[in-house]
Design a protein around this motif. Structure first.
Motif, PDB file in Angstrom:
ATOM      1  N   CYS A  60       0.857  -1.186   0.000  1.00 16.98           N
ATOM      2  CA  CYS A  60       0.000   0.000   0.000  1.00 16.98           C
ATOM      3  C   CYS A  60       0.888   1.229   0.000  1.00 16.98           C
ATOM      4  CB  CYS A  60      -0.915   0.011   1.212  1.00 16.98           C
ATOM      5  SG  CYS A  60      -1.836   1.538   1.424  1.00 16.98           S
ATOM      6  N   ALA A  61       0.707   2.062  -1.013  1.00 10.84           N
ATOM      7  CA  ALA A  61       1.494   3.286  -1.130  1.00 10.84           C
ATOM      8  C   ALA A  61       0.612   4.502  -0.889  1.00 10.84           C
ATOM      9  CB  ALA A  61       2.129   3.364  -2.511  1.00 10.84           C
ATOM     10  N   ALA A  62       1.073   5.378  -0.039  1.00 15.52           N
ATOM     11  CA  ALA A  62       0.368   6.624   0.242  1.00 15.52           C
ATOM     12  C   ALA A  62       0.973   7.742  -0.594  1.00 15.52           C
ATOM     13  CB  ALA A  62       0.457   6.963   1.720  1.00 15.52           C
ATOM     14  N   SER A  63       0.099   8.579  -1.148  1.00 22.14           N
ATOM     15  CA  SER A  63       0.569   9.707  -1.957  1.00 22.14           C
ATOM     16  C   SER A  63      -0.364  10.887  -1.780  1.00 22.14           C
ATOM     17  CB  SER A  63       0.648   9.296  -3.429  1.00 22.14           C
ATOM     18  OG  SER A  63      -0.636   8.972  -3.920  1.00 22.14           O
ATOM     19  N   GLY A  64       0.004  12.010  -2.403  1.00 19.55           N
ATOM     20  CA  GLY A  64      -0.819  13.202  -2.310  1.00 19.55           C
ATOM     21  C   GLY A  64      -0.209  14.206  -1.348  1.00 19.55           C
ATOM     22  N   THR A  86       3.506   1.446  13.920  1.00 18.12           N
ATOM     23  CA  THR A  86       3.698   2.855  14.243  1.00 18.12           C
ATOM     24  C   THR A  86       4.796   3.452  13.373  1.00 18.12           C
ATOM     25  OG1 THR A  86       5.401   2.445  15.903  1.00 18.12           O
ATOM     26  CG2 THR A  86       3.096   2.319  16.629  1.00 18.12           C
ATOM     27  N   SER A  87       4.973   4.745  13.506  1.00 18.59           N
ATOM     28  CA  SER A  87       5.981   5.447  12.707  1.00 18.59           C
ATOM     29  C   SER A  87       7.397   4.994  13.054  1.00 18.59           C
ATOM     30  CB  SER A  87       5.862   6.955  12.909  1.00 18.59           C
ATOM     31  OG  SER A  87       6.030   7.270  14.284  1.00 18.59           O
ATOM     32  N   ILE A  88       7.573   4.412  14.239  1.00 16.73           N
ATOM     33  CA  ILE A  88       8.904   3.928  14.627  1.00 16.73           C
ATOM     34  C   ILE A  88       9.006   2.413  14.465  1.00 16.73           C
ATOM     35  CG2 ILE A  88       9.406   5.860  16.160  1.00 16.73           C
ATOM     36  CD1 ILE A  88       8.677   4.008  18.520  1.00 16.73           C
ATOM     37  N   GLY A  89       8.021   1.825  13.796  1.00 17.40           N
ATOM     38  CA  GLY A  89       8.132   0.421  13.440  1.00 17.40           C
ATOM     39  C   GLY A  89       7.612  -0.572  14.442  1.00 17.40           C
ATOM     40  N   ARG A 108       7.045  -1.435   7.005  1.00 17.68           N
ATOM     41  CA  ARG A 108       6.817  -0.183   6.280  1.00 17.68           C
ATOM     42  C   ARG A 108       8.134   0.401   5.822  1.00 17.68           C
ATOM     43  NH1 ARG A 108       4.053   4.022  10.329  1.00 17.68           N
ATOM     44  NH2 ARG A 108       4.687   5.582   8.795  1.00 17.68           N
ATOM     45  N   ASP A 109       8.028   1.179   4.754  1.00 17.45           N
ATOM     46  CA  ASP A 109       9.157   1.934   4.210  1.00 17.45           C
ATOM     47  C   ASP A 109       8.782   3.397   4.344  1.00 17.45           C
ATOM     48  OD1 ASP A 109      11.010   3.297   2.661  1.00 17.45           O
ATOM     49  OD2 ASP A 109      11.137   1.722   1.153  1.00 17.45           O
ATOM     50  N   ASN A 110       9.299   4.053   5.357  1.00 18.14           N
ATOM     51  CA  ASN A 110       8.909   5.437   5.613  1.00 18.14           C
ATOM     52  C   ASN A 110       9.339   6.374   4.483  1.00 18.14           C
ATOM     53  OD1 ASN A 110       7.705   4.803   8.051  1.00 18.14           O
ATOM     54  ND2 ASN A 110       9.534   5.206   9.249  1.00 18.14           N
ATOM     55  N   ALA A 111      10.453   6.085   3.866  1.00 14.28           N
ATOM     56  CA  ALA A 111      10.935   6.950   2.782  1.00 14.28           C
ATOM     57  C   ALA A 111       9.979   6.939   1.592  1.00 14.28           C
ATOM     58  CB  ALA A 111      12.319   6.501   2.351  1.00 14.28           C
ATOM     59  N   LYS A 112       9.259   5.827   1.427  1.00 12.06           N
ATOM     60  CA  LYS A 112       8.336   5.699   0.287  1.00 12.06           C
ATOM     61  C   LYS A 112       6.870   5.734   0.722  1.00 12.06           C
ATOM     62  CE  LYS A 112      11.611   3.042  -2.507  1.00 12.06           C
ATOM     63  NZ  LYS A 112      11.847   1.786  -3.261  1.00 12.06           N
ATOM     64  N   ASN A 113       6.616   6.006   1.999  1.00 15.07           N
ATOM     65  CA  ASN A 113       5.234   6.043   2.527  1.00 15.07           C
ATOM     66  C   ASN A 113       4.465   4.787   2.133  1.00 15.07           C
ATOM     67  OD1 ASN A 113       5.619   8.575   3.695  1.00 15.07           O
ATOM     68  ND2 ASN A 113       4.921   9.658   1.874  1.00 15.07           N
TER      69      ASN A 113
END
Length: 121
Positions: A22-26, A52-55, A71-76
């Motif tokens: 799942c990729a987030a964009s916008g 969470t944001s810290i994994g 998750r890959d935070n760099a790619k949202n």
């Protein structure tokens, strides 16, 4: 707005594996948690896994030991690796994120359109 696009669903035999993405964009200022929910026919939408944001992950009891969220935070982007799938895992899987669109924004909850996972016996 924040858009979420899921991919990776499909038909698999019991015992098999699938990987959802799942990729987030916008308009995204920051993303807090990301997660996966599922909705089977006749059932309410339920949490499968979140991170969470810290994994730090959290799993529903029914998928512990079989599913892994990352998750890959760099790619949202958030992933769900599903192993040892069972027919009862059959559902539409929805991606969800809690995010801010800009500095000072409230934390909104955003949903993807879902991807169907079917596990045959």
């Amino acid at each position: 707005q924040v858009q979420l696009v899921e991919s990776g669903g499909g038909l698999v035999q019991a015992g098999g594996s699938l990987r959802l993405s799942c990729a987030a964009s916008g308009s995204i200022f920051s993303i807090n948690s990301m997660g996966w929910y599922r909705e089977a026919p006749g059932s309410q939408r339920e949490l499968v896994a979140a991170i969470t944001s810290i994994g730090r992950p959290n799993y529903a009891d029914s998928v512990k030991g079989r599913f892994t969220i990352s998750r890959d935070n760099a790619k949202n982007t958030v992933f769900l690796q599903m192993n040892s799938l069972k027919p009862e895992d059959t559902a539409v899987y929805y991606c969800n994120t809690n995010a801010k669109r800009y500095y000072g924004d409230y934390v909104g909850s955003y949903w993807g359109k879902g991807t169907l996972v079917t596990v045959s016996s």
